[in-house]
Enzyme design. Structure first.
Site, mmCIF file in Angstrom:
data_model
loop_
_atom_site.group_PDB
_atom_site.id
_atom_site.type_symbol
_atom_site.label_atom_id
_atom_site.label_comp_id
_atom_site.label_asym_id
_atom_site.label_seq_id
_atom_site.Cartn_x
_atom_site.Cartn_y
_atom_site.Cartn_z
ATOM 1 N N ASN A 148 0.913 -1.175 0.161
ATOM 2 C CA ASN A 148 0.016 0.197 0.153
ATOM 3 C C ASN A 148 0.845 1.255 0.123
ATOM 4 O O ASN A 148 1.981 0.995 -0.026
ATOM 5 C CB ASN A 148 -0.912 -0.009 1.253
ATOM 6 C CG ASN A 148 -0.247 -0.209 2.345
ATOM 7 O OD1 ASN A 148 0.590 0.814 2.892
ATOM 8 N ND2 ASN A 148 -0.326 -1.174 3.063
ATOM 9 N N ASP A 217 -4.604 -6.066 5.143
ATOM 10 C CA ASP A 217 -5.779 -6.746 5.559
ATOM 11 C C ASP A 217 -5.864 -7.988 5.048
ATOM 12 O O ASP A 217 -6.583 -9.053 5.366
ATOM 13 C CB ASP A 217 -7.049 -6.019 5.446
ATOM 14 C CG ASP A 217 -7.173 -4.760 6.311
ATOM 15 O OD1 ASP A 217 -6.767 -4.886 7.411
ATOM 16 O OD2 ASP A 217 -7.419 -3.505 5.695
ATOM 17 N N LYS A 227 8.998 -17.745 -9.464
ATOM 18 C CA LYS A 227 8.107 -16.782 -10.138
ATOM 19 C C LYS A 227 6.977 -17.361 -11.204
ATOM 20 O O LYS A 227 7.246 -18.187 -12.153
ATOM 21 C CB LYS A 227 9.329 -15.861 -10.995
ATOM 22 C CG LYS A 227 8.913 -14.785 -11.791
ATOM 23 C CD LYS A 227 9.909 -14.184 -12.523
ATOM 24 C CE LYS A 227 9.092 -12.906 -13.343
ATOM 25 N NZ LYS A 227 9.960 -12.629 -14.639
ATOM 26 N N PHE A 261 -4.576 3.686 14.339
ATOM 27 C CA PHE A 261 -4.392 4.645 13.173
ATOM 28 C C PHE A 261 -5.430 4.374 12.011
ATOM 29 O O PHE A 261 -5.864 3.182 12.101
ATOM 30 C CB PHE A 261 -3.172 4.919 12.617
ATOM 31 C CG PHE A 261 -2.224 5.681 13.545
ATOM 32 C CD1 PHE A 261 -1.638 5.351 14.771
ATOM 33 C CD2 PHE A 261 -1.859 7.002 13.292
ATOM 34 C CE1 PHE A 261 -0.826 5.653 15.638
ATOM 35 C CE2 PHE A 261 -1.189 7.759 14.297
ATOM 36 C CZ PHE A 261 -0.629 7.174 15.343
ATOM 37 N N LYS A 275 -13.752 1.992 15.308
ATOM 38 C CA LYS A 275 -12.396 1.171 15.273
ATOM 39 C C LYS A 275 -11.991 1.293 16.902
ATOM 40 O O LYS A 275 -11.640 0.309 17.315
ATOM 41 C CB LYS A 275 -11.597 1.639 14.507
ATOM 42 C CG LYS A 275 -11.769 1.152 12.884
ATOM 43 C CD LYS A 275 -10.598 1.864 11.974
ATOM 44 C CE LYS A 275 -11.233 1.468 10.749
ATOM 45 N NZ LYS A 275 -10.465 2.203 9.416
ATOM 46 N N LYS A 279 -11.944 -2.216 18.399
ATOM 47 C CA LYS A 279 -10.490 -2.675 18.928
ATOM 48 C C LYS A 279 -10.077 -2.201 20.407
ATOM 49 O O LYS A 279 -8.968 -2.447 20.588
ATOM 50 C CB LYS A 279 -9.651 -2.113 17.989
ATOM 51 C CG LYS A 279 -9.837 -2.575 16.570
ATOM 52 C CD LYS A 279 -8.846 -2.296 15.511
ATOM 53 C CE LYS A 279 -9.319 -2.671 14.143
ATOM 54 N NZ LYS A 279 -8.088 -2.784 13.204
#
Ligand code: CTP
Length: 333
Positions: A148, A217, A227, A261, A275, A279
């Site tokens: 990401n 995630d 490969k 975060f 969240k 959490k």
């Protein structure tokens, strides 16, 4: 030694010592460290250091063997115990041709330290803090991975700020766009699974945990050892990774502060609040994906009865997040 400054009769080392908000000795040689540790005041610099009541920050830079010499190290310990500050030299090529610890740090790093010393005391002394940062990489094959856009800069800013304010830092990072500074105790954990194992192993040891990492995630149900050669369309089967922060929320010890975060593209406050609950967090720092990736940031900090918007450089926002946490824990006591 009496010297005239601006026509006034003045004693220069005393006027300098009184005038300074902070005294920075950069580069600090073994000689000036040794002189200060022994109380020697025989020139302008050493007399100014002895005469000042301002904080003094030494930035040692010297040959590696000189830096590692036990006399120099003992002097550093002695001065640190007396309240003098030291910024650790970096690892790298030294002016003397050797490679090792002793290199003069980057100016950016020195400025971070100076800004902090001017504004903050060592209010995190004795605290153990875990900071995670960076973007996970989930391997598809030896050549390719899923990742990401996280740069890890916010986590680095928090780790640096907390270190300068006296905390002992463990910095567990995936892929980050900058090198972690030498003075951080760093561990690399590239995939979500590696991050999970590294964090959960030691989670009970920390007073504050900043879960800044952008942990994947999803990971590959099965990554290929070889490969993958191109042929027709490729379908990848992805499976959920373990939610580290959620597990930390369940295992949270008494007095431990857990900070999550959240990078959101919409309904920032609503999603972040969910969240916190899901959490079991003490605080969440939510940022808008539209302004992420830059050096400046915009973060909404939410906690019990708390909502603060912070805008500025990641370093200044990091300090303000730490301030918010310290203030709210003070209020609890
Ligand atoms: N996190 C984690 N373990 C994961 C994924 C995320 O610990 N496997 C942590 C991140 O470090 C961050 C927070 O969880 O502190 C982000 O929360 P999350 O619900 O995962 O946010 P998103 O990834 O943005 O999830 P969603 O797609 O549901 O918005």
């Amino acid at each position: 030694m009496t010297i005239m400054i601006d026509g006034d009769s003045d004693i220069e080392h005393i006027s300098l010592a009184d005038w300074a908000d902070l005294v920075v000795i950069a580069p600090a040689t073994a000689n000036i460290i040794g002189k200060t540790a022994s109380g020697i005041a025989d020139d302008l610099l050493s007399t100014t250091i002895i005469a000042t009541t301002a904080p003094v920050l030494f930035i040692p830079a010297m040959n590696i063997h000189m830096y590692e010499n036990l006399i120099v190290q003992e002097n550093i310990i002695k001065l640190s115990n007396l309240g003098y500050f030291f910024m650790e030299p970096e690892f790298g090529k030294l002016a003397c041709g050797y490679e090792g610890k002793g290199r003069y740090p980057e100016n950016e790093e020195i400025i971070f330290h100076i800004t902090t010393y001017l504004k903050y005391t060592k209010d995190l002394l004795g605290k153990n803090i875990l900071v995670t940062a960076g973007a996970s990489r989930e391997e598809i094959d030896p050549m390719r991975f899923i990742t990401n856009h996280s740069t890890g800069k916010m986590g680095l800013a928090l780790a640096r700020s907390a270190h300068i304010r006296g905390a002992k830092i463990k910095f567990i990072h995936s892929n980050i766009s900058q090198e972690a500074p030498e003075y951080l105790d760093s561990i690399k954990a590239i995939s979500a699974e590696e991050m999970h194992n590294a964090v959960i192993k030691e989670q009970q040891n920390y007073d504050i945990i900043f879960m800044t990492a952008a942990v994947a995630d999803y990971t590959l149900a099965k990554s290929s050892k070889q490969k993958i050669k191109k042929s027709a369309d490729l379908n990848l089967e992805l499976m959920r990774t373990k939610d580290i922060l959620k597990e930390l929320g369940k295992k949270k010890t008494k007095d431990q502060i857990l900070v999550g975060f959240a990078a959101e593209s919409e309904n920032i406050k609503g999603n972040a609040l969910q969240k916190i609950k899901k959490k079991n967090l003490d605080f969440i720092c939510a940022n808008n994906l539209k302004v992420s990736g830059k050096d400046d940031t915009e973060i909404l900090v939410l906690g019990k009865g708390l909502e603060v918007k912070l805008i500025g450089s990641k370093f200044s926002v990091a300090h303000q997040i730490i301030d918010i946490i310290l203030n709210s824990t003070k209020k609890k006591k």
